[in-house]
Design an enzyme around this catalytic site. Structure first.
Site, PDB file in Angstrom:
ATOM      1  N   HIS A  63     -45.433 -43.346  -0.562  1.00  9.06           N
ATOM      2  CA  HIS A  63     -46.172 -42.217  -0.008  1.00  9.06           C
ATOM      3  C   HIS A  63     -47.660 -42.526  -0.036  1.00  9.06           C
ATOM      4  CE1 HIS A  63     -47.553 -38.013   0.444  1.00  9.06           C
ATOM      5  NE2 HIS A  63     -46.355 -37.784   0.954  1.00  9.06           N
TER       6      HIS A  63
ATOM      7  N   HIS B 168     -41.877 -38.855  -4.057  1.00  9.90           N
ATOM      8  CA  HIS B 168     -43.191 -38.279  -3.762  1.00  9.90           C
ATOM      9  C   HIS B 168     -43.391 -36.860  -4.294  1.00  9.90           C
ATOM     10  CE1 HIS B 168     -40.696 -36.414  -0.666  1.00  9.90           C
ATOM     11  NE2 HIS B 168     -41.625 -35.483  -0.578  1.00  9.90           N
TER      12      HIS B 168
ATOM     13  N   ASP C 241     -39.612 -26.598   4.758  1.00 11.20           N
ATOM     14  CA  ASP C 241     -40.019 -25.864   3.563  1.00 11.20           C
ATOM     15  C   ASP C 241     -41.441 -26.203   3.130  1.00 11.20           C
ATOM     16  OD1 ASP C 241     -39.787 -28.433   2.562  1.00 11.20           O
ATOM     17  OD2 ASP C 241     -37.932 -28.037   1.473  1.00 11.20           O
TER      18      ASP C 241
ATOM     19  N   ARG D 258     -44.064 -33.399  -6.186  1.00 17.03           N
ATOM     20  CA  ARG D 258     -45.057 -33.054  -7.207  1.00 17.03           C
ATOM     21  C   ARG D 258     -44.461 -33.012  -8.607  1.00 17.03           C
ATOM     22  NH1 ARG D 258     -49.919 -30.417  -5.443  1.00 17.03           N
ATOM     23  NH2 ARG D 258     -50.079 -30.457  -3.175  1.00 17.03           N
TER      24      ARG D 258
ATOM     25  N   GLU E 157     -33.887 -24.631   9.752  1.00 21.08           N
ATOM     26  CA  GLU E 157     -33.518 -25.150   8.432  1.00 21.08           C
ATOM     27  C   GLU E 157     -33.633 -24.035   7.390  1.00 21.08           C
ATOM     28  OE1 GLU E 157     -34.200 -29.561   6.966  1.00 21.08           O
ATOM     29  OE2 GLU E 157     -35.707 -28.255   6.073  1.00 21.08           O
TER      30      GLU E 157
ATOM     31  N   GLU F   1     -41.967 -25.794  -2.589  1.00 16.18           N
ATOM     32  CA  GLU F   1     -41.056 -25.664  -1.451  1.00 16.18           C
ATOM     33  C   GLU F   1     -40.075 -24.509  -1.591  1.00 16.18           C
ATOM     34  OE1 GLU F   1     -42.622 -29.830  -1.391  1.00 16.18           O
ATOM     35  OE2 GLU F   1     -41.825 -28.501  -2.943  1.00 16.18           O
TER      36      GLU F   1
END
Length: 335
Positions: A193, A160, A54, A162, A76, A90
């Site tokens: 990350h 991680h 994604d 956003r 996926e 995503e």
């Protein structure tokens, strides 16, 4: 970070688009990806394009293939939260890729059902998730053990996304410190990350705690073994929600929504958000259970997804292949 995974599986890319730039915007990265892929497609003239997941590059790959009129397969496919802004970007990438895809490789029947509700019923195949293939393969190949001299429990933290940047991640870090103080036999491992925004939230709260290990992102095989070593995982990662239950490890999902509801339904994961008090309460409840009570079962596949996808591609091109039952049992069209 991708280089670590490529090394583990002995993959050397024929083309590296060199897309990553410090501080780049999504628009800047998308523009470079589209231009780079278009030039690659012009040079190599592929008959079929596939992408997994994604990420923005997955969506851009579908768009570049569409502009060149090349059949596109989405691995996926069908994961949904129903909220176009969460996770961002995503969820948009998944929905937009489906519009272009000619072949949808859904990891579960729930994902296939999501596609059917959106009107995608042709060339939808339930395969399992290739991420499960990968973790099983790596777990069998590597013998590393994390913290062999530590007899207590281990918590793994990955964060991680956003939507969790800033205050939510600071709350996550503060909750983890409180959990460590409450369980003196427990270690916390935070695989940080590379993004400095993430590190700026974690380091002030956890950097000086004697039982908090803030580590660089491990090589993929090391991370797989770290998941196996953990007693509990706190994560906002989609992939970890699938991978950890393959080893029986429960996941507390640091998000308000998930595109992987199978884990929640089966009890392998639990959506808890980023509220400090709730993280502490849920982690405390889980850590107070016996190890046997914490074990979960995976709903995400049997480790044969890649073989099923390969079988479909070979069939698509009319290429003969061994008719192994395990290649075809899960290759079930929705319609």
């Amino acid at each position: 970070m991708l280089d670590q995974v490529l090394h583990t599986f002995s993959i050397k890319p024929d083309v590296d688009l060199g897309l990553m730039r410090h501080g780049q915007t999504l628009a800047e990265m998308s523009a470079r990806a589209l231009e780079g892929l278009d030039k690659a497609f012009e040079k190599f003239k592929p008959d079929f394009v596939m992408a997994q997941g994604d990420t923005t590059t997955t969506f851009i790959a579908s768009l570049a293939a569409f502009y060149r009129r090349i059949p596109y397969g989405h691995i996926e496919a069908g994961l949904r939260t129903g909220n176009i802004n969460n996770p961002f970007p995503e969820e948009f990438n998944r929905v937009a890729s489906a519009i272009i895809s000619e072949h949808h490789y859904a990891p579960t029947h729930v994902s296939a059902g999501n596609l059917a509700r959106e009107g995608y019923t042709r060339n939808v195949f339930v395969t399992g998730n290739t991420g499960i293939d990968a973790v099983f393969q790596v777990a069998d190949r590597f013998d590393q053990t994390w913290f062999p001299d530590h007899a207590g429990r281990v918590i793994l933290l990955t964060t991680h996304r956003r939507e969790n940047w800033g205050e939510p991640q600071r709350d996550i870090a503060a909750a983890c410190r409180e959990i460590l103080d409450a369980f003196p036999d427990t270690l916390l491992v935070a695989a940080m990350h590379k993004n400095p925004i993430v590190r700026e939230s974690l380091q002030p709260a956890l950097g000086n705690h004697p039982r908090a290990h803030l580590i660089e992102p491990p090589e993929y095989e090391q991370f797989v073994k770290l998941m196996q070593r953990a007693d509990l995982i706190l994560s906002d990662s989609g992939g970890v929600q699938e991978e950890a239950p393959a080893f029986g490890i429960p996941v507390l999902v640091l998000r308000d929504t998930t595109e992987r509801p199978e884990g929640v339904t089966s009890g392998a994961s639990k959506l808890i958000g980023t509220n400090r008090e709730r993280i502490v309460a849920e982690a405390t409840d889980m850590l107070n259970k016996q190890a046997s009570e914490r074990r979960v079962a995976s709903p995400y596949g049997d480790g044969r997804a890649a073989r099923r996808i390969c079988a479909h591609v070979l069939d698509y091109f009319g290429i003969a292949h061994e008719p192994e039952a395990e290649w075809t049992e899960g290759l079930r069209a929705v319609a």
